[in-house]
Enzyme design. Structure first.
Site: not given
Length: 155
Positions: A56, A129
Site C-alpha cells: 500500500e 491488517d
C-alpha cells in the site's frame, strides 16, 4: 504489518494461499522492532517464494507519529523485497477500494466482505491488517490481469 498470499488460477479464479500479520512488542526500541519485521518478512519470502509483492502506498494523515512508524516498517518491507529480487507494485487505498468494491470511497467493512467473497472464505480474515493485505494482493492481481489484456489488444 499484514501479509497475504493469493494465487491466480488458470481459470482466472483467486485462491488464498495464506495470510497473517507480523507484530512486535511496543516495549522494544524501534531498531529491534524493525529488525524483527525484517527477519519475519525474509522468512516468509524464503518459504512462500512470491513472484511479486504489492504494497500500500502511504498517504499523509494528521498523526505524524503513526506515519513515521508505518514508513519505517514499509521501508523494511521494500528492503526485504529488494534483497530477494522481487518486483514491488504499489497501490493507493483508493485504487484498492475501486478494484474490489468498484467505488473508491468504499467503507472498510465493504472491502473486507469483498475479500471474503472473492477468495471464497467462510469469514472475513483477521486481523484487519491481514484482510487489508489480501485486498492489496487482489487489487494487484486484477490490475496486472487488466494490463496484460490491454497489452495483448494493443499488440
Amino acid at each position: 504489518m499484514g501479509w497475504g498470499l493469493v494465487h491466480l488460477r488458470p481459470d482466472d479464479s483467486l485462491e488464498m494461499i495464506n495470510y497473517g500479520a507480523i507484530s512486535t512488542s511496543p516495549r522494544l526500541p524501534m531498531p529491534q522492532r524493525l529488525q524483527q519485521i525484517y527477519r519475519q518478512l525474509t522468512g516468509l519470502l524464503e518459504t512462500a517464494f512470491p513472484s511479486e509483492i504489492a504494497i500500500e502506498e502511504l498517504f499523509f494523515n494528521k498523526n505524524t507519529t503513526t506515519v513515521i512508524a508505518v514508513s519505517q516498517a514499509r521501508g523494511v518491507a521494500l528492503l526485504a523485497a529488494a534483497d530477494h529480487n522481487i518486483d514491488v507494485f504499489e497501490y493507493t487505498p483508493l485504487q484498492v477500494k475501486q478494484a474490489l468494491v468498484g467505488y473508491g470511497r468504499a467503507q472498510k467493512d465493504q472491502v473486507q466482505e469483498m475479500v471474503r467473497i472473492l477468495l471464497n472464505l467462510d469469514q472475513i480474515p483477521k486481523p484487519d491488517d491481514a484482510a487489508d493485505a489480501l485486498a492489496i494482493a487482489i487489487c494487484h492481481i486484477r490490475s496486472r490481469r487488466f494490463m496484460s489484456r490491454l497489452e495483448a489488444q494493443n499488440g
